[in-house]
Scaffold this motif. Structure first.
Motif, PDB file in Angstrom:
ATOM      1  N   VAL A 160       0.857  -1.189   0.000  1.00  0.00           N
ATOM      2  CA  VAL A 160       0.000   0.000   0.000  1.00  0.00           C
ATOM      3  C   VAL A 160       0.889   1.233   0.000  1.00  0.00           C
ATOM      4  CG1 VAL A 160      -1.891   1.191   1.158  1.00  0.00           C
ATOM      5  CG2 VAL A 160      -1.700  -1.305   1.352  1.00  0.00           C
ATOM      6  N   GLY A 161       0.690   2.123  -0.983  1.00  0.00           N
ATOM      7  CA  GLY A 161       1.501   3.325  -1.079  1.00  0.00           C
ATOM      8  C   GLY A 161       0.680   4.551  -1.391  1.00  0.00           C
ATOM      9  N   GLY A 162       1.157   5.692  -0.964  1.00  0.00           N
ATOM     10  CA  GLY A 162       0.431   6.927  -1.206  1.00  0.00           C
ATOM     11  C   GLY A 162       0.230   7.212  -2.682  1.00  0.00           C
ATOM     12  N   LEU A 163       1.229   6.898  -3.502  1.00  0.00           N
ATOM     13  CA  LEU A 163       1.129   7.107  -4.947  1.00  0.00           C
ATOM     14  C   LEU A 163       0.891   5.794  -5.690  1.00  0.00           C
ATOM     15  CD1 LEU A 163       1.553   9.515  -7.056  1.00  0.00           C
ATOM     16  CD2 LEU A 163       3.783   8.454  -7.474  1.00  0.00           C
ATOM     17  N   VAL A 164       1.693   4.774  -5.368  1.00  0.00           N
ATOM     18  CA  VAL A 164       1.653   3.488  -6.077  1.00  0.00           C
ATOM     19  C   VAL A 164       1.779   2.349  -5.067  1.00  0.00           C
ATOM     20  CG1 VAL A 164       2.851   2.027  -7.763  1.00  0.00           C
ATOM     21  CG2 VAL A 164       2.666   4.488  -8.168  1.00  0.00           C
ATOM     22  N   GLY A 165       0.986   1.285  -5.261  1.00  0.00           N
ATOM     23  CA  GLY A 165       1.080   0.127  -4.380  1.00  0.00           C
ATOM     24  C   GLY A 165       2.367  -0.657  -4.608  1.00  0.00           C
ATOM     25  N   ILE A 166       2.559  -1.173  -5.831  1.00  0.00           N
ATOM     26  CA  ILE A 166       3.798  -1.823  -6.234  1.00  0.00           C
ATOM     27  C   ILE A 166       4.344  -1.116  -7.460  1.00  0.00           C
ATOM     28  CG2 ILE A 166       4.870  -3.919  -7.152  1.00  0.00           C
ATOM     29  CD1 ILE A 166       2.995  -5.592  -5.564  1.00  0.00           C
ATOM     30  N   ASN A 167       5.627  -0.750  -7.415  1.00  0.00           N
ATOM     31  CA  ASN A 167       6.276  -0.133  -8.573  1.00  0.00           C
ATOM     32  C   ASN A 167       7.367  -1.044  -9.107  1.00  0.00           C
ATOM     33  OD1 ASN A 167       6.941   1.951 -10.486  1.00  0.00           O
ATOM     34  ND2 ASN A 167       8.780   2.311  -9.274  1.00  0.00           N
ATOM     35  N   GLY A 187       4.169  -1.024   3.553  1.00  0.00           N
ATOM     36  CA  GLY A 187       3.467   0.239   3.434  1.00  0.00           C
ATOM     37  C   GLY A 187       4.451   1.389   3.313  1.00  0.00           C
ATOM     38  N   GLY A 188       4.235   2.257   2.319  1.00  0.00           N
ATOM     39  CA  GLY A 188       5.131   3.389   2.106  1.00  0.00           C
ATOM     40  C   GLY A 188       4.386   4.670   1.826  1.00  0.00           C
ATOM     41  N   GLY A 189       4.955   5.780   2.267  1.00  0.00           N
ATOM     42  CA  GLY A 189       4.332   7.069   2.010  1.00  0.00           C
ATOM     43  C   GLY A 189       4.167   7.344   0.531  1.00  0.00           C
ATOM     44  N   LEU A 190       5.113   6.867  -0.290  1.00  0.00           N
ATOM     45  CA  LEU A 190       5.019   7.026  -1.744  1.00  0.00           C
ATOM     46  C   LEU A 190       4.687   5.708  -2.432  1.00  0.00           C
ATOM     47  CD1 LEU A 190       5.568   9.336  -3.935  1.00  0.00           C
ATOM     48  CD2 LEU A 190       7.683   8.075  -4.381  1.00  0.00           C
ATOM     49  N   VAL A 191       5.452   4.662  -2.118  1.00  0.00           N
ATOM     50  CA  VAL A 191       5.315   3.354  -2.771  1.00  0.00           C
ATOM     51  C   VAL A 191       5.336   2.253  -1.717  1.00  0.00           C
ATOM     52  CG1 VAL A 191       6.467   1.699  -4.314  1.00  0.00           C
ATOM     53  CG2 VAL A 191       6.361   4.124  -4.936  1.00  0.00           C
ATOM     54  N   GLY A 192       4.416   1.295  -1.835  1.00  0.00           N
ATOM     55  CA  GLY A 192       4.418   0.176  -0.901  1.00  0.00           C
ATOM     56  C   GLY A 192       5.616  -0.731  -1.107  1.00  0.00           C
ATOM     57  N   THR A 193       5.761  -1.259  -2.332  1.00  0.00           N
ATOM     58  CA  THR A 193       6.892  -2.109  -2.679  1.00  0.00           C
ATOM     59  C   THR A 193       7.523  -1.625  -3.977  1.00  0.00           C
ATOM     60  OG1 THR A 193       6.081  -4.101  -1.562  1.00  0.00           O
ATOM     61  CG2 THR A 193       7.594  -4.431  -3.400  1.00  0.00           C
ATOM     62  N   LEU A 194       8.837  -1.440  -3.946  1.00  0.00           N
ATOM     63  CA  LEU A 194       9.639  -1.106  -5.129  1.00  0.00           C
ATOM     64  C   LEU A 194      10.403  -2.363  -5.506  1.00  0.00           C
ATOM     65  CD1 LEU A 194      10.901   1.159  -7.035  1.00  0.00           C
ATOM     66  CD2 LEU A 194      12.715   1.310  -5.304  1.00  0.00           C
ATOM     67  N   ALA A 195      10.154  -2.925  -6.699  1.00  0.00           N
ATOM     68  CA  ALA A 195      10.737  -4.219  -7.030  1.00  0.00           C
ATOM     69  C   ALA A 195      11.143  -4.295  -8.495  1.00  0.00           C
ATOM     70  CB  ALA A 195       9.749  -5.337  -6.716  1.00  0.00           C
ATOM     71  N   SER A 196      12.444  -4.477  -8.743  1.00  0.00           N
ATOM     72  CA  SER A 196      12.914  -4.739 -10.100  1.00  0.00           C
ATOM     73  C   SER A 196      12.501  -6.147 -10.510  1.00  0.00           C
ATOM     74  CB  SER A 196      14.436  -4.600 -10.177  1.00  0.00           C
ATOM     75  OG  SER A 196      14.838  -3.276  -9.902  1.00  0.00           O
ATOM     76  N   GLU A 197      12.275  -6.324 -11.816  1.00  0.00           N
ATOM     77  CA  GLU A 197      11.895  -7.622 -12.360  1.00  0.00           C
ATOM     78  C   GLU A 197      12.842  -7.997 -13.489  1.00  0.00           C
ATOM     79  OE1 GLU A 197       7.142  -8.135 -11.765  1.00  0.00           O
ATOM     80  OE2 GLU A 197       7.753  -6.909 -13.463  1.00  0.00           O
ATOM     81  N   GLY A 198      13.511  -9.143 -13.378  1.00  0.00           N
ATOM     82  CA  GLY A 198      14.431  -9.573 -14.434  1.00  0.00           C
ATOM     83  C   GLY A 198      15.533  -8.556 -14.635  1.00  0.00           C
ATOM     84  N   ASN A 199      15.669  -8.080 -15.866  1.00  0.00           N
ATOM     85  CA  ASN A 199      16.671  -7.068 -16.197  1.00  0.00           C
ATOM     86  C   ASN A 199      16.109  -5.656 -16.171  1.00  0.00           C
ATOM     87  OD1 ASN A 199      18.866  -8.885 -16.669  1.00  0.00           O
ATOM     88  ND2 ASN A 199      17.933  -9.420 -18.635  1.00  0.00           N
ATOM     89  N   LYS A 200      14.841  -5.504 -15.789  1.00  0.00           N
ATOM     90  CA  LYS A 200      14.214  -4.188 -15.767  1.00  0.00           C
ATOM     91  C   LYS A 200      14.324  -3.573 -14.382  1.00  0.00           C
ATOM     92  CE  LYS A 200      10.034  -1.596 -16.826  1.00  0.00           C
ATOM     93  NZ  LYS A 200       8.647  -1.640 -17.345  1.00  0.00           N
TER      94      LYS A 200
END
Length: 266
Positions: A160-167, A187-200
């Motif tokens: 759960v994030g203020g702007l984005v749930g998962i980025n 839970g984050g003020g801006l983003v709940g979870t920031l997660a790279s995927e593969g090479n991205k």
């Protein structure tokens, strides 16, 4: 570009008949009194929005969605793989199950969202809940959420994030200035979870969070951060947080931080 003009709720409904079109909003639109009190988002998992929507800095007011009981997703747009710009949503009232955002539920890899704002209340029972976007795999730039983002009535309301749930994508020059509450984990003020995927690489750059962040319960909430609850890289590439900050006080059971609650490969 040949633009189709959008001036009414019915015009918004008609976008569903041509998901690859180019649309320009030319009037302020108010859902109040329209007869549409449980909006069905534009674009589904099997038939995404792939066009262009320019809100033209007009206003869309009083968008309402209440589909949590039917495991629904929430947002003016559901699945987006197109371009959305200059949209201003005011006083949204959204209560869905998962993939819940004021503007977009799921932004896929080609999704581009710029110069857009959301205010109001966005609630979700399960996970991937954000003021602007539930889950972002594309790009968000110069956008703002100023609402009440709530993990509601579920023992595991997460991401759960203020702007984005998962980025999983890119966030630039954006902010959240509202409240985030009811979070059991990530839970984050801006983003709940920031997660790279593969090479991205997942990126937050030149962005910030103010407002408030409240756990579901101090004795159970894990992974709470003023900017990001949980930041994790992939086995191939680290996630990146750059030139960003939060001034939110943070509380929870463990893995809590003024900027990031949990860090792995960042």
């Amino acid at each position: 570009t040949a633009w189709t003009e959008i001036c009414t709720v019915q015009n918004l409904q008609n976008i569903k008949n041509n998901l690859g079109g180019s649309y320009m909003q030319v009037c302020d639109i108010d859902f109040a009194g329209s007869g549409v009190d449980n909006w069905i988002p534009i674009g589904t998992a099997s038939s995404m929005f792939i066009g262009t929507y320019d809100g033209n800095n007009k206003i869309i007011k009083n968008l309402k969605i209440n589909n949590a009981a039917s495991w629904g997703i929430g947002g003016l747009f559901g699945f987006n793989n197109g371009k959305i710009t200059n949209v201003n949503l005011i006083d949204v009232d959204i209560y869905s199950y998962e993939n819940v955002g004021g503007l977009v539920a799921v932004g896929q890899s080609s999704s581009v969202i710029t110069n857009s704002t959301v205010s109001g209340t966005v609630q979700g029972d399960s996970d991937k809940i954000g003021g602007l976007v539930g889950i972002n795999r594309g790009e968000i730039k110069n956008s703002l959420s100023n609402g009440n983002i709530i993990g509601k009535n579920h023992p595991i309301s997460r991401d759960v994030g203020g702007l984005v749930g998962i980025n999983n994508g890119l966030i630039y020059d954006s902010s959240s200035t509202g409240s985030v509450s009811g979070v059991a984990g990530n839970g984050g003020g801006l983003v709940g979870t920031l997660a790279s995927e593969g090479n991205k690489q997942a990126v937050i750059d030149n962005s910030y969070a103010t407002g408030s962040l409240l756990p579901k319960a101090i004795d159970v909430s894990i992974g709470m951060g003023g900017l990001v609850g949980n930041a994790v890289g992939s086995s191939n590439i680290k996630s990146l947080i750059k030139n960003s900050y939060s001034i939110i006080g943070v509380d929870g059971r463990n893995n809590i931080g003024g900027l990031v609650g949990i860090i792995q490969r960042v």
